[in-house]
Design a protein around this motif. Sequence first.
Motif, mmCIF file in Angstrom:
data_model
loop_
_atom_site.group_PDB
_atom_site.id
_atom_site.type_symbol
_atom_site.label_atom_id
_atom_site.label_comp_id
_atom_site.label_asym_id
_atom_site.label_seq_id
_atom_site.Cartn_x
_atom_site.Cartn_y
_atom_site.Cartn_z
ATOM 1 N N LEU A 131 84.251 58.515 11.935
ATOM 2 C CA LEU A 131 82.986 59.300 11.729
ATOM 3 C C LEU A 131 82.215 59.089 13.139
ATOM 4 O O LEU A 131 81.663 57.909 13.004
ATOM 5 C CB LEU A 131 82.209 59.126 10.555
ATOM 6 C CG LEU A 131 80.928 60.082 10.146
ATOM 7 C CD1 LEU A 131 81.302 61.541 10.355
ATOM 8 C CD2 LEU A 131 80.512 59.531 8.964
ATOM 9 N N LEU A 132 81.723 60.172 13.882
ATOM 10 C CA LEU A 132 81.048 59.804 14.988
ATOM 11 C C LEU A 132 79.632 60.269 14.795
ATOM 12 O O LEU A 132 79.630 61.410 14.183
ATOM 13 C CB LEU A 132 81.594 60.437 16.275
ATOM 14 C CG LEU A 132 83.137 60.252 16.550
ATOM 15 C CD1 LEU A 132 83.478 60.955 17.903
ATOM 16 C CD2 LEU A 132 83.347 58.789 16.839
ATOM 17 N N TYR A 144 83.192 64.502 12.072
ATOM 18 C CA TYR A 144 84.491 64.080 11.493
ATOM 19 C C TYR A 144 85.656 64.307 12.355
ATOM 20 O O TYR A 144 86.050 65.398 12.672
ATOM 21 C CB TYR A 144 84.379 64.973 10.074
ATOM 22 C CG TYR A 144 83.080 64.856 9.442
ATOM 23 C CD1 TYR A 144 83.298 63.883 8.172
ATOM 24 C CD2 TYR A 144 82.006 65.383 9.485
ATOM 25 C CE1 TYR A 144 82.142 63.796 7.327
ATOM 26 C CE2 TYR A 144 80.986 65.071 8.796
ATOM 27 C CZ TYR A 144 81.146 64.448 7.562
ATOM 28 O OH TYR A 144 79.908 64.067 6.838
ATOM 29 N N VAL A 145 86.264 63.250 12.350
ATOM 30 C CA VAL A 145 87.607 63.272 13.315
ATOM 31 C C VAL A 145 88.675 62.943 12.246
ATOM 32 O O VAL A 145 88.825 61.848 11.748
ATOM 33 C CB VAL A 145 87.612 62.465 14.443
ATOM 34 C CG1 VAL A 145 89.022 62.487 15.091
ATOM 35 C CG2 VAL A 145 86.280 62.701 15.186
ATOM 36 N N ALA A 186 83.869 69.131 13.345
ATOM 37 C CA ALA A 186 84.856 68.431 12.744
ATOM 38 C C ALA A 186 86.208 68.726 13.763
ATOM 39 O O ALA A 186 86.185 69.861 14.450
ATOM 40 C CB ALA A 186 85.314 69.147 11.528
ATOM 41 N N THR A 187 86.943 67.544 13.827
ATOM 42 C CA THR A 187 88.097 67.632 14.831
ATOM 43 C C THR A 187 89.437 67.222 14.086
ATOM 44 O O THR A 187 89.349 66.147 13.416
ATOM 45 C CB THR A 187 87.819 67.031 16.179
ATOM 46 O OG1 THR A 187 86.773 67.830 16.821
ATOM 47 C CG2 THR A 187 88.908 66.841 17.078
ATOM 48 N N ARG A 223 87.985 72.130 15.500
ATOM 49 C CA ARG A 223 88.785 71.880 16.760
ATOM 50 C C ARG A 223 89.876 71.139 16.531
ATOM 51 O O ARG A 223 89.881 70.241 15.533
ATOM 52 C CB ARG A 223 87.651 71.244 17.676
ATOM 53 C CG ARG A 223 86.454 71.949 18.097
ATOM 54 C CD ARG A 223 85.436 71.123 18.893
ATOM 55 N NE ARG A 223 84.216 71.894 19.504
ATOM 56 C CZ ARG A 223 83.313 71.364 20.017
ATOM 57 N NH1 ARG A 223 83.329 70.364 20.498
ATOM 58 N NH2 ARG A 223 81.984 72.078 20.215
ATOM 59 N N PHE A 224 91.023 71.535 17.346
ATOM 60 C CA PHE A 224 92.091 70.709 17.336
ATOM 61 C C PHE A 224 92.403 70.416 18.800
ATOM 62 O O PHE A 224 92.488 70.981 19.543
ATOM 63 C CB PHE A 224 93.138 71.899 16.756
ATOM 64 C CG PHE A 224 93.129 72.167 15.662
ATOM 65 C CD1 PHE A 224 94.083 71.629 14.431
ATOM 66 C CD2 PHE A 224 92.280 72.842 14.787
ATOM 67 C CE1 PHE A 224 93.945 71.945 13.012
ATOM 68 C CE2 PHE A 224 92.069 73.366 13.549
ATOM 69 C CZ PHE A 224 92.964 72.735 12.688
ATOM 70 N N ARG A 225 92.735 68.958 18.651
ATOM 71 C CA ARG A 225 92.989 68.225 19.869
ATOM 72 C C ARG A 225 94.266 67.422 19.673
ATOM 73 O O ARG A 225 94.638 67.074 18.559
ATOM 74 C CB ARG A 225 92.002 67.522 20.394
ATOM 75 C CG ARG A 225 90.725 68.405 20.873
ATOM 76 C CD ARG A 225 89.754 67.605 21.645
ATOM 77 N NE ARG A 225 88.578 68.331 21.570
ATOM 78 C CZ ARG A 225 88.224 69.474 22.963
ATOM 79 N NH1 ARG A 225 89.414 69.348 23.843
ATOM 80 N NH2 ARG A 225 87.085 69.839 22.974
ATOM 81 N N ALA A 226 94.978 66.966 20.860
ATOM 82 C CA ALA A 226 96.204 66.291 20.625
ATOM 83 C C ALA A 226 96.305 65.285 22.034
ATOM 84 O O ALA A 226 95.777 65.741 23.061
ATOM 85 C CB ALA A 226 97.553 67.024 20.697
#
Length: 274
Positions: A131-132, A144-145, A186-187, A223-226
């Motif tokens: 949580l940032l 929220y990550v 959110a990510t 958001r979606f990251r990798a």
Amino acid sequence: MAACAAGSLVIPHERPLLPCRFLARYDRFIASVELDGEVVDAHCVNPGRMEGLVRPGARAWVSAVPPESKRKLRYTLELLEIDGGYVGANTVVPNRLAEFLVREGCVPGLRRFRSLAREVRYGENSRIDLLLEQGSRRHPVRHYVEVKNCHLVYPDGGAYFPDSVSVRAAGHLRELATVLAAGDKATVLFTVQREDARFLRPSRLHDPAFAAAAAEAAAAGVRFRAVTIAPRPDGFHYLGPLPVRLGPYPIAPLEPFRDALAPFSGWRRRGGRS
């Protein structure tokens, strides 16, 4: 971000790794390994099928628990060598790796924040991995990550998550979408624990409900990251961001890949039943 250049950042293992030989996987959470000529049971921290990774005779690495620990299983399965490459087998590790990379400013979209907390409760019955707190002090924004581990890569270069039905993971996506209504962010951050992936996809082949939930969450603003992390005996080598493809795609071309790996997936009961 020179420190985040591909291959320049190495995150050490929490404890030294011991080379061994993987023998079998039992009751989902037990890995039988040959260590220094002795067969021992190690904790397999992986709730999924480990598609393609359950290969008797494969080189493997375990870590030993601290001497003061009262845990019955004294070792934890950490790495496997599959087809000449290393794969991370411990699905708890990515949370630590993700926190390290975020603190180092290596993840696009997650570089600016004032504070970072782990395992924070939210929603009805969920915990967020990271949580940032972003924005100004007068107008803070919570980010929220959710961290997801991925270790399945097919010959098409795609990393696919999950490798089996995960109702819990789909639920996480729906829960994340709800925080956006309050003005928060959110990510979903996928950590791919192997270095042969070229892109990442939610797996319509293994869990169409999760893939649908991902598309719905993205449409809502999640958001979606990798990122790709090469797990090796000397540490975790950060290789950089990986494209995430959320669009529809045919699953028929993937079915032969899954079928070929089926004999090297899942686990057996101690009594011998698969």
